[in-house]
Motif scaffolding. Structure first.
Motif, short mmCIF file in Angstrom:
data_model
loop_
_atom_site.label_atom_id
_atom_site.label_comp_id
_atom_site.label_asym_id
_atom_site.label_seq_id
_atom_site.Cartn_x
_atom_site.Cartn_y
_atom_site.Cartn_z
N PHE A 1 1.74 -2.49 2.82
CA PHE A 1 0.52 -2.64 2.30
C PHE A 1 -0.58 -2.50 3.21
O PHE A 1 -0.35 -2.95 4.37
N ASP A 2 -1.71 -2.19 2.79
CA ASP A 2 -2.70 -2.14 3.69
C ASP A 2 -3.77 -3.06 3.53
O ASP A 2 -3.47 -4.25 2.85
N GLU A 3 -5.19 -2.89 4.13
CA GLU A 3 -6.04 -3.96 4.16
C GLU A 3 -6.65 -4.22 2.74
O GLU A 3 -7.13 -5.24 2.75
N THR A 4 -6.54 -3.33 2.02
CA THR A 4 -7.11 -3.45 0.64
C THR A 4 -6.03 -4.29 -0.46
O THR A 4 -6.07 -4.50 -1.38
N GLY A 5 -4.71 -4.46 0.25
CA GLY A 5 -3.61 -4.97 -0.61
C GLY A 5 -2.81 -3.87 -1.46
O GLY A 5 -1.93 -4.38 -2.07
N THR A 6 -2.80 -2.70 -1.18
CA THR A 6 -2.20 -1.64 -2.17
C THR A 6 -1.05 -1.64 -1.32
O THR A 6 -0.91 -1.50 -0.35
N LEU A 7 0.05 -1.74 -2.28
CA LEU A 7 1.66 -1.51 -2.06
C LEU A 7 1.81 0.27 -2.08
O LEU A 7 1.39 0.72 -3.04
N THR A 8 2.81 0.67 -1.08
CA THR A 8 3.05 1.91 -1.04
C THR A 8 4.58 1.73 -1.75
O THR A 8 4.79 0.84 -2.11
N ALA A 9 4.86 3.16 -1.92
CA ALA A 9 6.22 3.21 -2.33
C ALA A 9 7.27 2.54 -1.39
O ALA A 9 6.95 2.45 -0.23
#
Length: 170
Positions: free
Chosen positions: A73-81
């Motif tokens: 996950f990045d600084e926005t909290g978005t999870l990757t595959a």
């Protein structure tokens, strides 16, 4: 709840920064239990990560290492595959063992350090982490462990790995 530093269940180890291998090896030397797990300060275990890892290890007592999937996950909290979604998880047998783990790992490292549980005896037999390596130091441990004992996988995400500019892997 956090345990107080210095309690029998938790020990704070301080040392100069020698990289991740040095820090992990110092923890391994001090560990008193039969099982060892790792979590980096910037990553997150899910609330049931340890339960899943310990349950799998108990189900497969012949294993030297068990592991689960991981997402970033990045600084926005978005999870990757997840790792398994991106690279395809290693082929498991019907009972959850990894089929030919050494050969599978030669094709690419699909085990993230924060999603693994090892028997301390197996870990010590691998020679632990090579302190001269700063990135990818875990792959050698997993390969050597694959030669020593079976591995089992948990097909669930057990680790959320934080991606940022300070990651050693960046």
């Amino acid at each position: 709840d956090h345990l107080p530093v210095g309690s029998p269940e938790q020990t704070l180890i301080t040392q100069s920064n020698g990289g991740p291998s040095s820090a992990r090896n110092a923890g391994i030397k001090k560990a008193r239990g039969e099982l060892v797990a790792f979590i980096d300060a910037d990553d997150l275990w899910l609330s049931d990560t340890l339960m899943h890892l310990i349950t799998c290890m108990n189900k497969h007592p012949q294993c030297g290492l068990v592991f689960g999937d991981a997402s970033s996950f990045d600084e926005t909290g978005t999870l990757t595959a997840s790792v398994f979604e991106k690279s395809g998880r290693p082929p498991p047998s019907d009972d959850g063992f990894v089929v030919a783990p050494f050969m599978a790992l030669l094709d690419g490292n699909f085990i993230l350090t924060g999603a693994v549980l090892l028997r301390k005896a197996c870990l010590l037999e691998t020679g632990c982490f090579d302190e001269s390596i700063r990135y990818g130091e875990d792959a050698g441990v997993w390969l050597r462990a694959a030669l020593l004992a079976p591995m089992a996988l948990i097909p669930e995400v057990l680790l959320h790995r934080r991606i940022h500019e300070g990651n050693a892997s960046n």
